[in-house]
Write an enzyme that holds these catalytic residues in place. Structure first.
Site, short mmCIF file in Angstrom:
data_model
loop_
_atom_site.label_atom_id
_atom_site.label_comp_id
_atom_site.label_asym_id
_atom_site.label_seq_id
_atom_site.Cartn_x
_atom_site.Cartn_y
_atom_site.Cartn_z
N HIS A 62 103.96 38.07 119.74
CA HIS A 62 102.62 37.99 120.31
C HIS A 62 102.69 37.05 121.50
O HIS A 62 103.38 36.02 121.47
CB HIS A 62 101.61 37.49 119.27
N ASP A 64 101.06 34.72 123.00
CA ASP A 64 100.82 33.28 123.02
C ASP A 64 101.97 32.49 122.39
O ASP A 64 101.91 31.26 122.31
CB ASP A 64 99.49 32.94 122.33
N HIS A 65 103.02 33.21 121.98
CA HIS A 65 104.19 32.54 121.42
C HIS A 65 105.47 32.78 122.21
O HIS A 65 106.48 32.15 121.93
CB HIS A 65 104.39 32.98 119.96
N HIS A 140 102.14 38.15 108.77
CA HIS A 140 101.26 38.31 109.92
C HIS A 140 101.14 39.79 110.25
O HIS A 140 101.69 40.64 109.54
CB HIS A 140 101.82 37.51 111.10
#
Length: 301
Positions: A62, A64-65, A140
């Site tokens: 994802h 944002d990582h 997740h």
């Protein structure tokens, strides 16, 4: 052992907050854990030497990582890096990074070594004489791992008074530190426990990024010195946490309590909240030793 929080907020970067990224100093290693947008700017602000980073651990794909990773790799090239760079992350990370480099004709002058992860069970992904890193399978929306960083037990300490008492030759000191008994000239044996002291207990740091509430993590987190666990939502938004496979502050505290960890750090806060203080207020109703991550904050173990 020292943990530098470069970013700890969910989803998107903002003027004063950054998405997930952190650096762990452990036994002369500088490990970069996740690499959201702005990571290299945060590295500069926190005066962390780029050149010391040789291993990068990406929890999942994802943005944002890991959106900061292509830029960081490119900056390493511009800085004239020559040392190998190891990247550990989900299957597909090599394809993403090399495609960007190829389309931009920006191949590195140093060696990029990808370690793609596919196992849904915990596995050792790095080990040397001082440190071991294992995956922590998370729950997740896509394949995601946390990471457990463990110091390996050091040598035993020499009991100087005991070696003098038994008139042990210095040539045997190394053997004693390795935990072995000493046989004397008359055939008698002196137990190592009489000649040495226990080493300093090894420290353990567990990083759990995006995940739903999952008690299966507890055996892997048992008794760790420091646990970073995502707490995207407060309990009032537990329905959103369940829907998006994230965790509330109270749920993270429950994991910490049941795993008997020494200290909990909450992070990955949703930017819907005006203040992060309620996350701690909620968590300490379950687990006492709670800290809040924040950009630029450092924790020592």
């Amino acid at each position: 052992m020292k943990l530098h929080i470069l970013g700890c907020y969910a989803a998107t970067p903002r003027a004063l907050t950054n998405p997930t990224s952190q650096v762990l100093e452990i036994r002369n290693h500088l490990f970069l854990i996740d690499c959201g947008e702005g990571t290299q700017v945060q590295l500069r602000k926190n005066k962390i030497k780029f050149s010391r980073i040789e291993h990068i651990f990406i929890s999942h794909l994802h943005g944002d990582h890991f959106f900061g990773l292509p830029g960081l790799i490119s900056t390493f090239r511009l800085l004239g890096r020559e040392k190998d760079l190891h990247i550990y992350g989900p299957e597909g990370i090599q394809q993403v990074i090399t495609l960007i480099l190829r389309l931009g004709n920006s191949w590195t002058n140093y060696k990029l070594i990808f370690h793609e992860l596919t196992s849904k069970k915990s596995e050792i992904i790095f080990e040397d004489t001082k440190v071991r890193v294992k995956t922590i399978p998370l729950d997740h929306r896509i394949y995601t791992n946390g990471f457990l960083f463990s110091e390996l037990p050091g040598e035993r300490k020499l009991n100087v008074l005991a070696t003098a008492k038994y008139k042990i030759d210095k040539a045997y000191f190394r053997t004693i530190k390795q935990g072995k008994d000493i046989k004397q000239n008359d055939g008698s044996v002196i137990a190592n426990s009489e000649l040495s002291l226990d080493p300093i207990p090894p420290k353990h740091y567990a990083y759990c990024s995006d995940t739903g509430f999952n008690r299966k993590l507890i055996p892997l987190l048992k008794d760790v010195n420091l646990l970073y666990h995502e707490a995207t939502f407060l309990e009032s938004e537990a329905h959103l946490a369940k829907k998006t496979k994230h965790t509330t502050a109270m749920q993270a505290a429950t994991i910490a309590k049941e795993a008997n960890v020494l200290r909990l750090i909450l992070g990955h806060f949703s930017t819907r909240y005006k203040s992060i203080l309620p996350f701690k207020e909620e968590a300490i109703t379950v687990f006492n030793n709670v800290d809040l991550a924040d950009d630029g904050k450092t924790f020592e173990i």
